[in-house]
Design a protein around this motif. Structure first.
Motif, PDB file in Angstrom:
ATOM      1  N   UNK A  26      13.619  11.496  -8.763  1.00  8.04           N
ATOM      2  CA  UNK A  26      13.828  11.041 -10.138  1.00  8.04           C
ATOM      3  C   UNK A  26      12.479  10.791 -10.794  1.00  8.04           C
ATOM      4  N   UNK A  27      12.097  11.642 -11.710  1.00  9.23           N
ATOM      5  CA  UNK A  27      10.777  11.555 -12.321  1.00  9.23           C
ATOM      6  C   UNK A  27      10.566  10.377 -13.234  1.00  9.23           C
ATOM      7  N   UNK A  28      11.583   9.547 -13.430  1.00 10.82           N
ATOM      8  CA  UNK A  28      11.428   8.384 -14.304  1.00 10.82           C
ATOM      9  C   UNK A  28      10.737   7.216 -13.616  1.00 10.82           C
ATOM     10  N   UNK A  29      10.621   7.276 -12.289  1.00 15.35           N
ATOM     11  CA  UNK A  29      10.119   6.129 -11.530  1.00 15.35           C
ATOM     12  C   UNK A  29       8.742   6.411 -10.949  1.00 15.35           C
ATOM     13  N   UNK A  30       7.919   5.339 -10.884  1.00 15.19           N
ATOM     14  CA  UNK A  30       6.563   5.452 -10.357  1.00 15.19           C
ATOM     15  C   UNK A  30       6.389   4.798  -8.991  1.00 15.19           C
ATOM     16  N   UNK A  31       7.185   3.762  -8.696  1.00 14.27           N
ATOM     17  CA  UNK A  31       6.965   3.042  -7.438  1.00 14.27           C
ATOM     18  C   UNK A  31       8.156   2.156  -7.128  1.00 14.27           C
ATOM     19  N   UNK A  32       8.225   1.772  -5.860  1.00 17.31           N
ATOM     20  CA  UNK A  32       9.203   0.796  -5.386  1.00 17.31           C
ATOM     21  C   UNK A  32       8.442  -0.288  -4.640  1.00 17.31           C
ATOM     22  N   UNK A  33       8.609  -1.531  -5.095  1.00 16.92           N
ATOM     23  CA  UNK A  33       7.944  -2.680  -4.497  1.00 16.92           C
ATOM     24  C   UNK A  33       8.992  -3.629  -3.929  1.00 16.92           C
ATOM     25  N   UNK A  34       8.580  -4.437  -2.979  1.00 20.40           N
ATOM     26  CA  UNK A  34       9.492  -5.410  -2.370  1.00 20.40           C
ATOM     27  C   UNK A  34       8.833  -6.774  -2.329  1.00 20.40           C
ATOM     28  N   UNK A  35       9.640  -7.817  -2.568  1.00 21.27           N
ATOM     29  CA  UNK A  35       9.160  -9.186  -2.480  1.00 21.27           C
ATOM     30  C   UNK A  35      10.083 -10.003  -1.599  1.00 21.27           C
ATOM     31  N   UNK A 117       4.333 -13.522  -9.292  1.00 21.66           N
ATOM     32  CA  UNK A 117       4.490 -14.777  -8.563  1.00 21.66           C
ATOM     33  C   UNK A 117       4.194 -14.597  -7.072  1.00 21.66           C
ATOM     34  N   UNK A 118       4.120 -13.359  -6.605  1.00 24.01           N
ATOM     35  CA  UNK A 118       3.793 -13.058  -5.217  1.00 24.01           C
ATOM     36  C   UNK A 118       3.225 -11.648  -5.171  1.00 24.01           C
ATOM     37  N   UNK A 119       2.451 -11.357  -4.132  1.00 21.69           N
ATOM     38  CA  UNK A 119       1.915 -10.000  -4.000  1.00 21.69           C
ATOM     39  C   UNK A 119       2.948  -9.149  -3.273  1.00 21.69           C
ATOM     40  N   UNK A 120       3.544  -8.180  -3.958  1.00 27.04           N
ATOM     41  CA  UNK A 120       4.614  -7.410  -3.342  1.00 27.04           C
ATOM     42  C   UNK A 120       4.092  -6.390  -2.340  1.00 27.04           C
ATOM     43  N   UNK A 121       4.996  -5.943  -1.491  1.00 33.86           N
ATOM     44  CA  UNK A 121       4.735  -4.839  -0.580  1.00 33.86           C
ATOM     45  C   UNK A 121       5.127  -3.540  -1.271  1.00 33.86           C
ATOM     46  N   UNK A 122       4.279  -2.542  -1.178  1.00 31.97           N
ATOM     47  CA  UNK A 122       4.570  -1.237  -1.772  1.00 31.97           C
ATOM     48  C   UNK A 122       5.342  -0.406  -0.750  1.00 31.97           C
ATOM     49  N   UNK A 123       6.602  -0.123  -1.059  1.00 32.10           N
ATOM     50  CA  UNK A 123       7.435   0.676  -0.165  1.00 32.10           C
ATOM     51  C   UNK A 123       7.314   2.167  -0.444  1.00 32.10           C
ATOM     52  N   UNK A 134      -3.629  -1.444  -9.485  1.00 33.42           N
ATOM     53  CA  UNK A 134      -2.945  -2.323 -10.434  1.00 33.42           C
ATOM     54  C   UNK A 134      -2.627  -3.669  -9.795  1.00 33.42           C
ATOM     55  N   UNK A 135      -2.108  -3.635  -8.585  1.00 35.74           N
ATOM     56  CA  UNK A 135      -1.783  -4.891  -7.900  1.00 35.74           C
ATOM     57  C   UNK A 135      -3.038  -5.675  -7.546  1.00 35.74           C
ATOM     58  N   UNK A 136      -4.126  -4.960  -7.272  1.00 29.42           N
ATOM     59  CA  UNK A 136      -5.384  -5.635  -6.963  1.00 29.42           C
ATOM     60  C   UNK A 136      -5.940  -6.401  -8.144  1.00 29.42           C
ATOM     61  N   UNK A 137      -5.633  -5.959  -9.360  1.00 26.60           N
ATOM     62  CA  UNK A 137      -6.108  -6.648 -10.566  1.00 26.60           C
ATOM     63  C   UNK A 137      -5.156  -7.744 -11.028  1.00 26.60           C
ATOM     64  N   UNK A 138      -3.964  -7.786 -10.462  1.00 21.80           N
ATOM     65  CA  UNK A 138      -2.931  -8.705 -10.949  1.00 21.80           C
ATOM     66  C   UNK A 138      -3.282 -10.154 -10.647  1.00 21.80           C
ATOM     67  N   UNK A 139      -2.843 -11.032 -11.540  1.00 20.79           N
ATOM     68  CA  UNK A 139      -2.930 -12.468 -11.307  1.00 20.79           C
ATOM     69  C   UNK A 139      -1.699 -12.891 -10.510  1.00 20.79           C
ATOM     70  N   UNK A 140      -1.913 -13.469  -9.322  1.00 20.20           N
ATOM     71  CA  UNK A 140      -0.817 -13.875  -8.442  1.00 20.20           C
ATOM     72  C   UNK A 140      -0.744 -15.401  -8.435  1.00 20.20           C
ATOM     73  N   UNK A 141       0.341 -15.944  -8.936  1.00 18.55           N
ATOM     74  CA  UNK A 141       0.463 -17.401  -8.982  1.00 18.55           C
ATOM     75  C   UNK A 141       1.938 -17.795  -8.879  1.00 18.55           C
TER      76      UNK A 141
END
Length: 263
Positions: A26-35, A117-123, A134-141
């Motif tokens: 599905x070309x509409x999606x870029x990634x799947x993350x898990x928290x 609110x948390x650093x997700x895992x990239x699945x 992108x996740x490396x630049x994110x503010x995690x709080x």
């Protein structure tokens, strides 16, 4: 990017494998993350899947409009509803079966990943390096509450429970005790232990915290409810000393005490 399907219970692993296969097509999606537990630990056969689907910006509106259909296409969907009640309209809360599995699907754009609110895992990611950057630049709080937030609410909530006790609406009072544990006392006990304020999640892993909260579990009995409300008051005052709010509420707990007795 993490391939953890081999370490998960079969039900969870199969669901994720099917979902990732769908996203690849599905070309509409870029990634799947898990928290959730996949990040914090303690994942087991009873765990939910807390998933974040990163949608291309130009497709986000259409995906949101058709997310129930999307969810129905990735498993045997039993029920689904949106997350406005928890302040997250992008969330679709799903129950799959017949072997029951709770899955939260949150549909976001890449630009939404700047504050987390948390650093997700990239699945899975179409561009793993880009997602990692992108996740490396994110503010995690984690959204911990301030001492003033607790102080501004606790006395009104305890008063609500106390007047329900006096009126004999014990189920209401017992429900308020659970609410206070989740919203105030559990988070403050986590704070005392140096953990994120995650309500009463896994509080049973902390012996002293469990011992502190156990007396708040009241029976449907006026005396039991009164004792639990008094214990909740004492526990809050003790926990408040860890990080005293400024200011404290004048007149409390003294104004409340007459309502915490039963004849």
């Amino acid at each position: 990017m993490t391939d953890m399907t081999g370490t998960l219970p079969p039900l969870h692993a199969t669901f994720l494998e099917n979902l990732i296969a769908t996203l690849r097509r599905d070309g509409r999606f870029e990634a799947l993350l898990a928290g959730g537990s996949l990040v914090h630990g303690g994942f087991d056969v009873h765990s939910d899947l807390d998933l974040v689907l990163v949608v291309r910006h130009e497709h986000h509106e259409a995906v949101m409009a058709g997310r129930r259909t999307f969810a129905d296409g990735i498993g045997a969907l039993i029920s689904a509803f949106t997350g406005e009640h928890v302040g997250e309209p992008r969330l679709l809360i799903c129950l799959y079966g017949p072997e029951l599995l709770h899955v939260d699907l949150k549909f976001v754009c890449l630009s939404d990943l700047d504050h987390l609110v948390e650093r997700p895992t990239v699945l899975w990611a179409e561009n793993p390096d880009g997602i990692a950057a992108t996740l490396g630049r994110a503010s995690i709080e984690w959204p911990d509450r301030s001492p003033e937030w607790f102080e501004a609410r606790i006395w009104t909530w305890l008063h609500y429970g106390a007047v329900k006790l006096q009126r004999g609406e014990l189920f209401e009072a017992i429900g308020m005790l659970g609410f206070i544990s989740e919203q105030v006392l559990g988070p403050m006990l986590h704070r005392r232990a140096g953990r994120p304020q995650r309500g009463v999640r896994r509080i049973e892993d902390d012996g002293p915290a469990t011992a502190a909260l156990r007396p708040l579990v009241a029976r449907h009995d006026r005396e039991s409810v009164a004792k639990a409300l008094n214990q909740a008051t004492r526990l809050y005052l003790d926990l408040r000393n860890d990080q005293p709010p400024r200011p404290t509420t004048p007149g409390f707990p003294e104004l409340l005490l007459p309502l915490l007795t039963v004849g």
